[in-house]
Design a protein around this motif. Structure first.
Motif, PDB file in Angstrom:
ATOM      1  N   GLU A  60      36.140  63.425  52.421  1.00 27.98           N
ATOM      2  CA  GLU A  60      36.400  61.983  52.517  1.00 27.98           C
ATOM      3  C   GLU A  60      37.897  61.690  52.589  1.00 27.98           C
ATOM      4  O   GLU A  60      38.335  60.835  53.365  1.00 27.98           O
ATOM      5  N   LEU A  61      38.699  62.385  51.787  1.00 29.23           N
ATOM      6  CA  LEU A  61      40.149  62.190  51.829  1.00 29.23           C
ATOM      7  C   LEU A  61      40.710  62.597  53.191  1.00 29.23           C
ATOM      8  O   LEU A  61      41.629  61.950  53.713  1.00 29.23           O
ATOM      9  N   LEU A  62      40.160  63.651  53.776  1.00 29.83           N
ATOM     10  CA  LEU A  62      40.592  64.075  55.113  1.00 29.83           C
ATOM     11  C   LEU A  62      40.257  63.030  56.167  1.00 29.83           C
ATOM     12  O   LEU A  62      41.027  62.818  57.102  1.00 29.83           O
ATOM     13  N   LYS A  63      39.132  62.352  56.020  1.00 28.33           N
ATOM     14  CA  LYS A  63      38.751  61.297  56.968  1.00 28.33           C
ATOM     15  C   LYS A  63      39.772  60.157  56.961  1.00 28.33           C
ATOM     16  O   LYS A  63      40.003  59.523  57.990  1.00 28.33           O
ATOM     17  N   PHE A  64      40.371  59.889  55.808  1.00 30.95           N
ATOM     18  CA  PHE A  64      41.361  58.813  55.702  1.00 30.95           C
ATOM     19  C   PHE A  64      42.550  59.030  56.645  1.00 30.95           C
ATOM     20  O   PHE A  64      43.185  58.067  57.061  1.00 30.95           O
ATOM     21  N   ILE A  65      42.882  60.290  56.917  1.00 39.17           N
ATOM     22  CA  ILE A  65      44.080  60.588  57.702  1.00 39.17           C
ATOM     23  C   ILE A  65      43.755  61.310  59.013  1.00 39.17           C
ATOM     24  O   ILE A  65      44.641  61.892  59.643  1.00 39.17           O
ATOM     25  N   GLU A  66      42.531  61.212  59.408  1.00 42.04           N
ATOM     26  CA  GLU A  66      42.075  61.881  60.628  1.00 42.04           C
ATOM     27  C   GLU A  66      42.946  61.497  61.825  1.00 42.04           C
ATOM     28  O   GLU A  66      43.262  60.332  62.028  1.00 42.04           O
ATOM     29  N   GLY A  67      43.352  62.505  62.583  1.00 42.87           N
ATOM     30  CA  GLY A  67      44.120  62.270  63.802  1.00 42.87           C
ATOM     31  C   GLY A  67      45.598  62.026  63.591  1.00 42.87           C
ATOM     32  O   GLY A  67      46.327  61.796  64.560  1.00 42.87           O
ATOM     33  N   GLN A  68      46.064  62.052  62.356  1.00 42.08           N
ATOM     34  CA  GLN A  68      47.485  61.814  62.086  1.00 42.08           C
ATOM     35  C   GLN A  68      48.190  63.138  61.795  1.00 42.08           C
ATOM     36  O   GLN A  68      47.618  64.013  61.154  1.00 42.08           O
ATOM     37  N   ARG A  69      49.414  63.261  62.272  1.00 41.59           N
ATOM     38  CA  ARG A  69      50.211  64.463  62.005  1.00 41.59           C
ATOM     39  C   ARG A  69      50.745  64.401  60.582  1.00 41.59           C
ATOM     40  O   ARG A  69      51.339  63.395  60.171  1.00 41.59           O
ATOM     41  N   ILE A  70      50.547  65.466  59.846  1.00 38.32           N
ATOM     42  CA  ILE A  70      51.074  65.584  58.487  1.00 38.32           C
ATOM     43  C   ILE A  70      51.835  66.901  58.397  1.00 38.32           C
ATOM     44  O   ILE A  70      51.286  67.968  58.672  1.00 38.32           O
ATOM     45  N   ASP A  71      53.114  66.825  58.005  1.00 34.11           N
ATOM     46  CA  ASP A  71      53.922  68.026  57.819  1.00 34.11           C
ATOM     47  C   ASP A  71      53.907  68.510  56.376  1.00 34.11           C
ATOM     48  O   ASP A  71      53.936  69.713  56.114  1.00 34.11           O
ATOM     49  N   LYS A  72      53.885  67.548  55.445  1.00 33.06           N
ATOM     50  CA  LYS A  72      53.904  67.880  54.020  1.00 33.06           C
ATOM     51  C   LYS A  72      52.907  66.982  53.279  1.00 33.06           C
ATOM     52  O   LYS A  72      52.771  65.798  53.592  1.00 33.06           O
ATOM     53  N   VAL A  73      52.250  67.577  52.292  1.00 33.08           N
ATOM     54  CA  VAL A  73      51.404  66.818  51.376  1.00 33.08           C
ATOM     55  C   VAL A  73      52.074  66.897  50.017  1.00 33.08           C
ATOM     56  O   VAL A  73      52.310  67.989  49.486  1.00 33.08           O
ATOM     57  N   VAL A  74      52.405  65.748  49.469  1.00 34.26           N
ATOM     58  CA  VAL A  74      53.041  65.661  48.161  1.00 34.26           C
ATOM     59  C   VAL A  74      51.970  65.344  47.123  1.00 34.26           C
ATOM     60  O   VAL A  74      51.178  64.414  47.297  1.00 34.26           O
ATOM     61  N   GLY A  75      51.948  66.127  46.060  1.00 35.64           N
ATOM     62  CA  GLY A  75      51.054  65.879  44.937  1.00 35.64           C
ATOM     63  C   GLY A  75      51.864  65.586  43.701  1.00 35.64           C
ATOM     64  O   GLY A  75      52.911  66.201  43.468  1.00 35.64           O
ATOM     65  N   ILE A  76      51.391  64.614  42.917  1.00 34.42           N
ATOM     66  CA  ILE A  76      52.108  64.216  41.705  1.00 34.42           C
ATOM     67  C   ILE A  76      51.492  64.909  40.494  1.00 34.42           C
ATOM     68  O   ILE A  76      50.273  64.947  40.333  1.00 34.42           O
ATOM     69  N   GLU A  77      52.367  65.445  39.643  1.00 38.03           N
ATOM     70  CA  GLU A  77      51.938  66.146  38.431  1.00 38.03           C
ATOM     71  C   GLU A  77      51.021  65.265  37.594  1.00 38.03           C
ATOM     72  O   GLU A  77      51.298  64.089  37.408  1.00 38.03           O
ATOM     73  N   SER A  78      50.022  65.821  37.063  1.00 37.52           N
ATOM     74  CA  SER A  78      49.512  67.154  37.345  1.00 37.52           C
ATOM     75  C   SER A  78      48.179  67.095  38.089  1.00 37.52           C
ATOM     76  O   SER A  78      47.861  67.963  38.882  1.00 37.52           O
ATOM     77  N   ARG A  79      47.428  66.043  37.861  1.00 38.04           N
ATOM     78  CA  ARG A  79      46.107  65.982  38.497  1.00 38.04           C
ATOM     79  C   ARG A  79      46.190  65.714  39.994  1.00 38.04           C
ATOM     80  O   ARG A  79      45.236  65.985  40.716  1.00 38.04           O
ATOM     81  N   GLY A  80      47.308  65.232  40.474  1.00 42.20           N
ATOM     82  CA  GLY A  80      47.474  65.066  41.912  1.00 42.20           C
ATOM     83  C   GLY A  80      47.579  66.397  42.636  1.00 42.20           C
ATOM     84  O   GLY A  80      47.336  66.480  43.842  1.00 42.20           O
ATOM     85  N   PHE A  81      47.916  67.454  41.904  1.00 44.94           N
ATOM     86  CA  PHE A  81      48.045  68.774  42.513  1.00 44.94           C
ATOM     87  C   PHE A  81      46.717  69.296  43.047  1.00 44.94           C
ATOM     88  O   PHE A  81      46.686  70.013  44.041  1.00 44.94           O
ATOM     89  N   PHE A  82      45.616  68.991  42.354  1.00 46.17           N
ATOM     90  CA  PHE A  82      44.327  69.592  42.704  1.00 46.17           C
ATOM     91  C   PHE A  82      43.952  69.328  44.157  1.00 46.17           C
ATOM     92  O   PHE A  82      43.724  70.257  44.926  1.00 46.17           O
ATOM     93  N   PHE A  83      43.879  68.062  44.526  1.00 43.97           N
ATOM     94  CA  PHE A  83      43.470  67.742  45.884  1.00 43.97           C
ATOM     95  C   PHE A  83      44.622  67.833  46.883  1.00 43.97           C
ATOM     96  O   PHE A  83      44.402  68.109  48.058  1.00 43.97           O
ATOM     97  N   ALA A  84      45.853  67.627  46.420  1.00 47.77           N
ATOM     98  CA  ALA A  84      46.991  67.734  47.342  1.00 47.77           C
ATOM     99  C   ALA A  84      47.088  69.138  47.926  1.00 47.77           C
ATOM    100  O   ALA A  84      47.356  69.300  49.122  1.00 47.77           O
ATOM    101  N   THR A  85      46.873  70.167  47.113  1.00 48.95           N
ATOM    102  CA  THR A  85      46.937  71.536  47.638  1.00 48.95           C
ATOM    103  C   THR A  85      45.779  71.795  48.592  1.00 48.95           C
ATOM    104  O   THR A  85      45.954  72.455  49.622  1.00 48.95           O
TER     105      THR A  85
END
Length: 171
Positions: free
Chosen positions: A40-65
């Protein structure tokens, strides 16, 4: 389709009196729920170029990676002060229950990088706004800020109104 609400546990009075903490650890313990959220999170950004995914400590790391891996993008951690070993930029912020700061390595994002910023919960928006400021100080272009959960009654989205904002669940 997975009803992810059943995997979100409310913890009253954590980390302080009056706060109802949204605990995602039951969701993470379910391979099916995790896979569903990632898709579902991937659908949010479908078709867009992403060079970096930033995750915020600490629980943001799980899905950001996970997102970074699926998007074939780099992962960049934003952490609390003193946790990153190299030269950093620092951004103070106000959060729901006090004051804090975030740091990012000074070479983590290059000018013009297209960046997806992810965290587990959007509450007051202070943490996410601080992360966005750090990304922009390094020259990154924020494509989207996405979250598993938005606590809309805390009006955090108002602090991020210049960015595309997506959340899977809204309370």
């Amino acid at each position: 389709m997975v009803a992810i609400e059943q995997y979100i546990r409310d913890i009253p009075d954590f980390p302080k009196q009056g706060v109802v903490f949204k605990d995602i650890t039951p969701l993470l313990a379910s391979a099916e729920a995790t896979a569903f959220c990632l898709s579902e999170l991937l659908k949010f950004i479908e078709g867009q170029r992403i060079d970096k995914v930033v995750g915020i400590e600490s629980r943001g790391f799980f899905f950001a990676t996970l997102l970074a891996n699926e998007l074939q993008a780099g992962f960049v951690p934003i952490r609390k002060p003193g946790k990153l070993p190299y030269n950093t930029l620092k951004q103070p912020y106000t959060l729901e229950y006090g004051m804090d700061a975030l740091e990012i390595h000074e070479d983590a994002i290059q000018k013009g990088d297209k960046v997806l910023m992810h965290d587990d919960v959007l509450a007051t928006g202070g943490t996410a706004r601080a992360a966005c400021k750090l990304i922009e100080k390094l020259g990154g272009e924020i494509v989207q800020c996405n979250f598993l959960i938005e606590l809309s009654f805390l009006k955090g989205a108002e602090k991020l109104n210049k960015y595309e904002l997506r959340a899977m669940l809204t309370y």
